[in-house]
Structure formats: C-alpha cells, structure tokens
Write a protein that holds these residues in place. Structure first.
Motif: not given
Length: 94
Positions: A19, A36, A40-41
């Motif tokens: 990232y 992000e 996402t994680e």
C-alpha cells in the motif's frame, strides 16, 4: 523452512509495502493509502465503526512525528495495539 512467526513478520512487511508509495514516499502511507489498507485488510474492524472520522482519528493517533503520513514504525504500533486488543477479546483466561 520459516517459522510461523517469521511468516507473520513477513506478512506485516508485505502488507505495508503493498500500500505504501502509491502516492509519494514509498516508505510511508499517505492518508489515502492508510484508508485503503484499513478497508481492505481490516474491513471487518472498520465495519463496526460507525464514525466517519475513524481513519482520521487513527491517522492522527499513529502519526507521531506529525508529517501527515504513517511510516513503518507507526504502522507496526497500530498492528500491535490491535493484536493486543484481539488477544484480550479472544483469549480469555479460563
């Protein structure tokens, strides 16, 4: 053959660098990159957060040096804090 802990460490490093550097410094996460990564994680974690300023708060808390970005050391602080919280939640003394 690598140990489970070594694989976990490699995973932390890999996630950060997947990232970081999309905008600017490749060794740091911008606010957009951090958002992000979190979505996402750690999407399940953020799903429970109704406050739209959650990412802003996390960024402010992590950005120790005040440069508006999160470096690897600051990122590891986040992961460690979340890991401690999860351990307390999921691993109860019996």
């Amino acid at each position: 053959m690598t140990s489970e802990l070594e694989r976990a460490m490699e995973g932390l490093i890999t996630v950060f660098h997947n990232y970081s550097g999309k905008e600017g410094d490749k060794r740091k996460l911008s606010k957009k990159e951090l958002k992000e990564l979190l979505q996402t994680e750690l999407g399940c974690f953020l799903e429970t957060q109704k406050d739209t300023g959650t990412v802003d708060g996390i960024m402010q808390d992590l950005d120790e040096n005040g440069d508006g970005e999160v470096d690897f050391k600051e990122y590891v602080v986040l992961v460690a804090a979340l890991t401690v919280a999860c351990n307390s939640f999921f691993w109860e003394d019996t």
